[in-house]
Design a protein around this motif. Structure first.
Motif, PDB file in Angstrom:
ATOM      1  N   LEU A 175       0.775  -1.393   0.264  1.00 32.58           N
ATOM      2  CA  LEU A 175      -0.032  -0.012   0.010  1.00 32.58           C
ATOM      3  C   LEU A 175       0.819   1.127  -0.097  1.00 32.58           C
ATOM      4  CD1 LEU A 175      -3.142   0.513   0.535  1.00 32.58           C
ATOM      5  CD2 LEU A 175      -2.706   0.468   3.007  1.00 32.58           C
ATOM      6  N   VAL A 176       1.899   1.108   0.824  1.00 31.83           N
ATOM      7  CA  VAL A 176       2.680   2.386   0.955  1.00 31.83           C
ATOM      8  C   VAL A 176       3.657   2.522  -0.256  1.00 31.83           C
ATOM      9  CG1 VAL A 176       4.831   3.241   2.339  1.00 31.83           C
ATOM     10  CG2 VAL A 176       2.839   2.438   3.360  1.00 31.83           C
ATOM     11  N   LEU A 177       4.175   1.319  -0.821  1.00 34.03           N
ATOM     12  CA  LEU A 177       5.150   1.681  -1.996  1.00 34.03           C
ATOM     13  C   LEU A 177       4.315   2.093  -3.333  1.00 34.03           C
ATOM     14  CD1 LEU A 177       7.627  -1.184  -1.303  1.00 34.03           C
ATOM     15  CD2 LEU A 177       7.934   0.996  -1.000  1.00 34.03           C
ATOM     16  N   ASP A 178       3.018   1.261  -3.284  1.00 31.63           N
ATOM     17  CA  ASP A 178       2.250   1.891  -4.540  1.00 31.63           C
ATOM     18  C   ASP A 178       1.840   3.315  -4.440  1.00 31.63           C
ATOM     19  OD1 ASP A 178       2.820  -1.054  -5.435  1.00 31.63           O
ATOM     20  OD2 ASP A 178       0.787  -1.524  -4.997  1.00 31.63           O
ATOM     21  N   GLY A 179       1.797   4.065  -3.496  1.00 35.78           N
ATOM     22  CA  GLY A 179       1.368   5.234  -3.230  1.00 35.78           C
ATOM     23  C   GLY A 179       2.771   6.056  -3.704  1.00 35.78           C
ATOM     24  N   GLY A 180       3.552   5.482  -3.717  1.00 34.02           N
ATOM     25  CA  GLY A 180       4.879   6.455  -4.061  1.00 34.02           C
ATOM     26  C   GLY A 180       5.796   7.007  -2.788  1.00 34.02           C
ATOM     27  N   TYR A 181       5.333   6.506  -1.747  1.00 33.03           N
ATOM     28  CA  TYR A 181       5.795   6.991  -0.418  1.00 33.03           C
ATOM     29  C   TYR A 181       7.116   5.992  -0.332  1.00 33.03           C
ATOM     30  CZ  TYR A 181       1.226   8.993   0.436  1.00 33.03           C
ATOM     31  OH  TYR A 181       0.284   9.798   0.480  1.00 33.03           O
ATOM     32  N   TRP A 182       8.047   6.485   0.774  1.00 30.90           N
ATOM     33  CA  TRP A 182       9.121   5.584   1.200  1.00 30.90           C
ATOM     34  C   TRP A 182       8.540   4.646   2.266  1.00 30.90           C
ATOM     35  CZ3 TRP A 182      14.415   5.832  -0.294  1.00 30.90           C
ATOM     36  CH2 TRP A 182      14.763   7.031  -1.453  1.00 30.90           C
ATOM     37  N   ALA A 183       9.048   3.700   2.706  1.00 34.19           N
ATOM     38  CA  ALA A 183       8.859   2.716   3.536  1.00 34.19           C
ATOM     39  C   ALA A 183       9.957   2.249   4.674  1.00 34.19           C
ATOM     40  CB  ALA A 183       8.161   1.546   3.048  1.00 34.19           C
ATOM     41  N   GLY A 184       9.401   2.281   5.890  1.00 35.44           N
ATOM     42  CA  GLY A 184      10.689   1.842   6.861  1.00 35.44           C
ATOM     43  C   GLY A 184      10.105   0.426   7.373  1.00 35.44           C
ATOM     44  N   MET A 185      11.012  -0.275   7.687  1.00 31.14           N
ATOM     45  CA  MET A 185      10.815  -1.610   8.212  1.00 31.14           C
ATOM     46  C   MET A 185      11.598  -1.587   9.642  1.00 31.14           C
ATOM     47  SD  MET A 185      10.956  -4.558   5.412  1.00 31.14           S
ATOM     48  CE  MET A 185      12.657  -4.079   4.873  1.00 31.14           C
ATOM     49  N   THR A 186      10.852  -1.685  10.875  1.00 37.06           N
ATOM     50  CA  THR A 186      11.336  -1.543  12.103  1.00 37.06           C
ATOM     51  C   THR A 186      11.908  -2.881  12.732  1.00 37.06           C
ATOM     52  OG1 THR A 186      10.254   0.656  12.426  1.00 37.06           O
ATOM     53  CG2 THR A 186      10.953  -0.626  14.348  1.00 37.06           C
ATOM     54  N   LEU A 187      12.995  -3.303  13.277  1.00 36.12           N
ATOM     55  CA  LEU A 187      13.309  -4.413  13.544  1.00 36.12           C
ATOM     56  C   LEU A 187      13.252  -4.500  15.002  1.00 36.12           C
ATOM     57  CD1 LEU A 187      16.414  -4.321  11.338  1.00 36.12           C
ATOM     58  CD2 LEU A 187      14.263  -5.487  10.724  1.00 36.12           C
ATOM     59  N   TYR A 188      12.469  -5.459  15.765  1.00 36.31           N
ATOM     60  CA  TYR A 188      12.503  -5.625  17.030  1.00 36.31           C
ATOM     61  C   TYR A 188      13.221  -7.253  17.165  1.00 36.31           C
ATOM     62  CZ  TYR A 188       9.877  -1.461  18.075  1.00 36.31           C
ATOM     63  OH  TYR A 188       9.635  -0.339  18.398  1.00 36.31           O
ATOM     64  N   PRO A 189      13.588  -7.577  18.364  1.00 37.65           N
ATOM     65  CA  PRO A 189      14.178  -8.728  18.609  1.00 37.65           C
ATOM     66  C   PRO A 189      13.386  -9.930  18.280  1.00 37.65           C
ATOM     67  CG  PRO A 189      14.631  -7.387  20.437  1.00 37.65           C
ATOM     68  CD  PRO A 189      13.618  -6.784  19.480  1.00 37.65           C
ATOM     69  N   ASP A 190      12.182  -9.739  18.572  1.00 37.42           N
ATOM     70  CA  ASP A 190      11.203 -11.004  18.400  1.00 37.42           C
ATOM     71  C   ASP A 190       9.866 -10.751  18.097  1.00 37.42           C
ATOM     72  OD1 ASP A 190      12.029 -11.767  21.849  1.00 37.42           O
ATOM     73  OD2 ASP A 190      10.559 -10.244  21.121  1.00 37.42           O
ATOM     74  N   THR A 191       9.317  -9.733  18.401  1.00 36.34           N
ATOM     75  CA  THR A 191       8.085  -9.133  17.934  1.00 36.34           C
ATOM     76  C   THR A 191       7.970  -8.286  16.761  1.00 36.34           C
ATOM     77  OG1 THR A 191       8.274  -7.098  19.230  1.00 36.34           O
ATOM     78  CG2 THR A 191       7.098  -8.968  20.063  1.00 36.34           C
ATOM     79  N   LYS A 192       7.098  -7.914  15.956  1.00 36.15           N
ATOM     80  CA  LYS A 192       6.841  -7.074  14.866  1.00 36.15           C
ATOM     81  C   LYS A 192       7.908  -7.659  13.902  1.00 36.15           C
ATOM     82  CE  LYS A 192       5.454  -3.934  18.259  1.00 36.15           C
ATOM     83  NZ  LYS A 192       6.141  -3.512  19.342  1.00 36.15           N
ATOM     84  N   CYS A 193       8.674  -6.715  13.225  1.00 37.16           N
ATOM     85  CA  CYS A 193       9.482  -7.118  12.049  1.00 37.16           C
ATOM     86  C   CYS A 193      10.813  -7.511  12.491  1.00 37.16           C
ATOM     87  CB  CYS A 193       9.680  -6.009  11.035  1.00 37.16           C
ATOM     88  SG  CYS A 193      10.043  -6.565   9.398  1.00 37.16           S
ATOM     89  N   THR A 194      11.192  -8.873  12.375  1.00 37.36           N
ATOM     90  CA  THR A 194      12.516  -9.268  12.824  1.00 37.36           C
ATOM     91  C   THR A 194      13.506  -9.087  11.741  1.00 37.36           C
ATOM     92  OG1 THR A 194      12.005 -11.655  12.015  1.00 37.36           O
ATOM     93  CG2 THR A 194      11.628 -10.969  14.248  1.00 37.36           C
ATOM     94  N   PRO A 195      14.673  -9.225  11.814  1.00 36.71           N
ATOM     95  CA  PRO A 195      15.768  -9.128  10.519  1.00 36.71           C
ATOM     96  C   PRO A 195      15.240 -10.343   9.418  1.00 36.71           C
ATOM     97  CG  PRO A 195      16.888  -8.837  12.670  1.00 36.71           C
ATOM     98  CD  PRO A 195      15.604  -9.284  13.096  1.00 36.71           C
ATOM     99  N   ALA A 196      14.867 -11.640   9.973  1.00 36.34           N
ATOM    100  CA  ALA A 196      14.348 -12.506   8.909  1.00 36.34           C
ATOM    101  C   ALA A 196      13.271 -12.027   7.973  1.00 36.34           C
ATOM    102  CB  ALA A 196      14.349 -13.833   9.525  1.00 36.34           C
ATOM    103  N   ARG A 197      12.171 -11.676   8.919  1.00 38.41           N
ATOM    104  CA  ARG A 197      10.949 -11.014   8.081  1.00 38.41           C
ATOM    105  C   ARG A 197      11.125  -9.760   7.182  1.00 38.41           C
ATOM    106  NH1 ARG A 197       6.606 -10.158  12.658  1.00 38.41           N
ATOM    107  NH2 ARG A 197       5.417  -8.920  10.743  1.00 38.41           N
ATOM    108  N   ALA A 198      12.193  -9.051   7.790  1.00 43.25           N
ATOM    109  CA  ALA A 198      12.588  -7.843   6.733  1.00 43.25           C
ATOM    110  C   ALA A 198      13.311  -8.213   5.610  1.00 43.25           C
ATOM    111  CB  ALA A 198      13.373  -6.977   7.614  1.00 43.25           C
ATOM    112  N   THR A 199      13.954  -9.344   5.663  1.00 48.03           N
ATOM    113  CA  THR A 199      14.700  -9.925   4.455  1.00 48.03           C
ATOM    114  C   THR A 199      13.816 -10.400   3.619  1.00 48.03           C
ATOM    115  OG1 THR A 199      16.612 -10.035   5.837  1.00 48.03           O
ATOM    116  CG2 THR A 199      16.521 -11.361   3.786  1.00 48.03           C
ATOM    117  N   ASP A 200      12.653 -11.264   4.272  1.00 49.44           N
ATOM    118  CA  ASP A 200      11.750 -11.656   3.378  1.00 49.44           C
ATOM    119  C   ASP A 200      10.890 -10.864   2.576  1.00 49.44           C
ATOM    120  OD1 ASP A 200      12.245 -14.307   4.425  1.00 49.44           O
ATOM    121  OD2 ASP A 200      10.418 -14.226   5.781  1.00 49.44           O
TER     122      ASP A 200
END
Ligand SMILES: [Zn+2]
Length: 276
Positions: free
Chosen positions: A176-201
């Motif tokens: 949704l964010v990228l298609d709107g032309g915006y920049w997107a940030g992925m926030t990495l947390y140790p075990d909840t939300k976006c982990t390094p592995a999920r960000a790489t996915d």
């Protein structure tokens, strides 16, 4: 070398600065946010803005890291519009300071009516003063709904998507964010939300354009070394060094340089001028 474009250093120790510098961090940006407690008065925000624009850059410089900041009243403390407007009225005088990049992290927390009103007033301020915008999206189950409300508010006011970064995206909001032309940030947390592995996915599924990674290191369970850990995960999966550099250095540099005040030039550590 890497840039951590979203990390709350006021909550971190000097050991964290030292370890980040050793891991290759050359520049950071620190959005104004909730400090783990509600401030008792708008004057509490004046002190916080002073800390962000004067104290923290000096502390970071001792480790050779360039520190920049964003100013606003965060959505968690914006439920009282009268209080929030008093804080917003303090912002313009601080925007002149040399390490301030724009307005952030504004956004929504519980997607309430009052939060939305204050979000709209921040967007209007940023557009009037030609500032970049950094947006916090809710961490609750309402992330998708909140992200849609935020994108609508930005669109309604005619904000240039190329000058807005929507942070804390996850698998169900990144498109949704990228298609709107915006920049997107992925926030990495140790075990909840976006982990390094999920960000790489997510990078593998959605590409690397207009995407960055950050640690959001703060007062809670979080990891100020999350960005180099994501670099290690990408290396483990045999991604090219150019891709790793793009999402952890080139992309943040490109977005942040639009402010005219961002620098990732290596700096010589300064002599300590704070009590130790
Ligand atoms: Zn934050």
């Amino acid at each position: 070398m890497y840039i951590d474009p979203h990390v709350h250093m006021v909550s971190r120790t000097t050991d964290d600065y030292r370890r980040m510098a050793l891991a290759g961090c050359v520049a950071i940006t620190e959005p104004a946010f909730w400090a783990g407690f509600d401030r008792g008065s708008p004057e509490g925000f004046r002190d916080y803005f002073h800390q962000l624009t004067e104290v923290e850059p000096r502390r970071a410089a001792q480790y050779g890291i360039r520190h920049h900041t964003w100013l606003c009243i965060n959505p968690k403390e914006a439920e009282d519009p009268g209080f929030a407007r008093e804080v917003i009225s303090l912002i313009p005088q601080f925007l002149e300071r040399p390490t301030v990049l724009g307005i952030g992290e504004i956004g929504l927390n519980k997607n309430s009516r009052n939060e939305l009103v204050i979000l709209e007033e921040h967007i209007a301020l940023a557009m009037r003063l030609k500032q970049l915008i950094l947006v916090h999206t809710p961490h609750l189950e309402d992330k998708l709904k909140g992200t849609r409300m935020i994108l609508d508010a930005l669109k309604n006011q005619g904000a240039d998507p190329g000058r807005v970064l929507i942070d804390h995206v996850e698998e169900h909001t990144v498109r949704l964010v990228l298609d709107g032309g915006y920049w997107a940030g992925m926030t990495l947390y140790p075990d909840t939300k976006c982990t390094p592995a999920r960000a790489t996915d997510i990078i593998e599924c959605h590409g690397s354009d207009r995407l960055w990674l950050n640690s959001a290191g703060d007062w809670g369970h979080s990891d100020p070394l999350a960005v180099p850990k994501a670099q290690a995960e990408m290396r483990r999966r045999r991604h090219a060094e150019s891709l790793i550099r793009k999402v952890t250095f080139d992309n943040p540099l490109a977005f942040l340089s639009q402010s005219g005040r961002f620098s990732a030039e290596p700096s010589v550590p300064t002599a300590p001028d704070l009590p130790r």
